[in-house]
Design a protein around this motif. Structure first.
Motif, PDB file in Angstrom:
ATOM      1  N   LEU A   1       2.535  10.732   4.287  1.00  0.00           N
ATOM      2  CA  LEU A   1       2.365  10.064   3.450  1.00  0.00           C
ATOM      3  C   LEU A   1       1.342   8.433   3.964  1.00  0.00           C
ATOM      4  CD1 LEU A   1       3.037   8.091   0.972  1.00  0.00           C
ATOM      5  CD2 LEU A   1       5.549   7.146   1.883  1.00  0.00           C
TER       6      LEU A   1
ATOM      7  N   ASN B   1       2.339   1.716  -3.381  1.00  0.00           N
ATOM      8  CA  ASN B   1       1.465   1.697  -4.669  1.00  0.00           C
ATOM      9  C   ASN B   1       1.444   3.193  -4.642  1.00  0.00           C
ATOM     10  OD1 ASN B   1       1.783  -0.363  -5.659  1.00  0.00           O
ATOM     11  ND2 ASN B   1      -0.233  -0.824  -4.525  1.00  0.00           N
ATOM     12  N   ALA B   2       1.582   4.143  -3.265  1.00  0.00           N
ATOM     13  CA  ALA B   2       1.380   5.493  -3.098  1.00  0.00           C
ATOM     14  C   ALA B   2       2.056   6.305  -3.962  1.00  0.00           C
ATOM     15  CB  ALA B   2       1.079   5.590  -1.351  1.00  0.00           C
TER      16      ALA B   2
ATOM     17  N   VAL C   1       4.516  12.788  -4.034  1.00  0.00           N
ATOM     18  CA  VAL C   1       4.821  11.930  -2.523  1.00  0.00           C
ATOM     19  C   VAL C   1       6.288  12.454  -1.953  1.00  0.00           C
ATOM     20  CG1 VAL C   1       5.894   9.873  -1.699  1.00  0.00           C
ATOM     21  CG2 VAL C   1       3.937  10.088  -2.890  1.00  0.00           C
TER      22      VAL C   1
ATOM     23  N   GLN D   1       0.886  -1.036   0.300  1.00  0.00           N
ATOM     24  CA  GLN D   1      -0.053   0.060   0.335  1.00  0.00           C
ATOM     25  C   GLN D   1       1.162   1.151  -0.037  1.00  0.00           C
ATOM     26  OE1 GLN D   1      -3.067  -1.630   3.424  1.00  0.00           O
ATOM     27  NE2 GLN D   1      -4.048  -0.116   2.865  1.00  0.00           N
TER      28      GLN D   1
ATOM     29  N   ALA E   1      -1.866   9.282   2.887  1.00  0.00           N
ATOM     30  CA  ALA E   1      -1.948   8.697   1.817  1.00  0.00           C
ATOM     31  C   ALA E   1      -2.177   7.467   1.769  1.00  0.00           C
ATOM     32  CB  ALA E   1      -1.770   9.575   0.962  1.00  0.00           C
ATOM     33  N   ALA E   2      -1.363   7.304   2.695  1.00  0.00           N
ATOM     34  CA  ALA E   2      -1.499   5.451   2.313  1.00  0.00           C
ATOM     35  C   ALA E   2      -2.049   4.633   2.970  1.00  0.00           C
ATOM     36  CB  ALA E   2       0.358   4.519   2.779  1.00  0.00           C
TER      37      ALA E   2
END
Length: 275
Positions: A34, A17-18, A26, A14, A37-38
């Motif tokens: 971060l 991929n973020a 990022v 995860q 976001a993830a």
């Protein structure tokens, strides 16, 4: 990071991929941002960075910024998977783009310090052995021919048994250059293990994914391939390996004062044989 995806846990993927989804953005986020976001915790982000070999999130951010600053310009050629219905022109454009992409990315993932460490190892070696099987053996043979033009005491044989026997005679003053895109070819791995046990320096050229061959290296160089788009075995991996070996050869030429005379002498020697 893409090369490590298969080795990550679901939570770590995860985070990966973020980052991969928008690396430029990022790179400007804090570790907490971060994590949000993830959908993970801030401590998970730090552990993720450390798993990839960074000291922490700040180290990763700096590397993202460095990668962005050195990014090659976009390829002008068509870049996509070659399909059965593509006409010759489109197939050629896609193939060219895949080859260029593999070579550009390969240059980008090998720091100058690593390349120069490999060059210095070869320049100082009393003997150099080349090792590789399958498509990698073709690159190894080509590199051996180039090194011979510099008068280097280099050996290569396509027979892996002979490669193994030669590796068993190496000393701490010698070097082995081992090529394997997967880094898991059994013969290549055993030959490198033999050379390492003998105390020889081991320079490896493998893909980015974690692999046992690179783990043996005193200097590990990496290749990036685009085989999925080409849909054929060892086309772009061969180009990526040739990029590395050709670059090492040129770096050796640059530091050896006798290189120009040796290369011109080799050319003069074969000139009478050409009609």
């Amino acid at each position: 990071m893409e090369a490590h995806l298969d080795t990550l846990t679901a939570g770590e993927r995860q985070i990966a991929n973020a980052i991969l989804g928008d690396p430029d953005t990022v790179g400007r986020l804090s570790s907490g941002e971060l994590a949000h976001a993830a959908g993970r915790s801030q401590s998970s982000v730090v552990k993720f960075c450390q798993k990839l070999g960074f000291s922490g999130y700040q180290d990763l951010r700096l590397e993202i910024a460095r990668a962005a600053a050195t990014r090659m310009p976009p390829l002008s050629a068509v870049h996509g998977t070659i399909e059965a219905g593509d006409d010759p022109s489109v197939t050629a454009q896609k193939l060219l783009a895949s080859k260029l992409h593999a070579m550009q990315e390969t240059i980008g993932v090998n720091p100058s310090a690593q390349l120069d460490a490999a060059r210095d190892t070869l320049n100082a070696a009393l003997r150099i052995q080349l090792s590789g099987v399958g498509a990698s053996s073709l690159v190894a043979r080509d590199f051996a021919y180039k090194l011979q033009k510099l008068g280097a005491p280099v050996s290569f044989d396509a027979d892996s048994h002979i490669q193994m026997a030669n590796a068993a005679t190496l000393t701490p003053r010698d070097a082995l250059v081992s090529l394997s895109q997967s880094g898991t070819s059994l013969e290549t791995l055993r030959i490198a293990e033999t050379a390492a046990r003998r105390g020889a320096s081991v320079v490896t050229v493998t893909g980015l994914q974690p692999n046992p061959l690179a783990a043996l290296a005193s200097t590990a160089l990496r290749t990036v391939t685009d085989e999925e788009r080409v849909r054929s075995s060892a086309i772009t991996s061969r180009d990526a390996q040739l990029m590395i070996t050709d670059l090492l050869f040129l770096r050796l030429v640059q530091v050896r004062e006798d290189a120009a005379d040796l290369i011109s002498g080799a050319a003069a020697a074969v000139a009478p044989l050409k009609l």
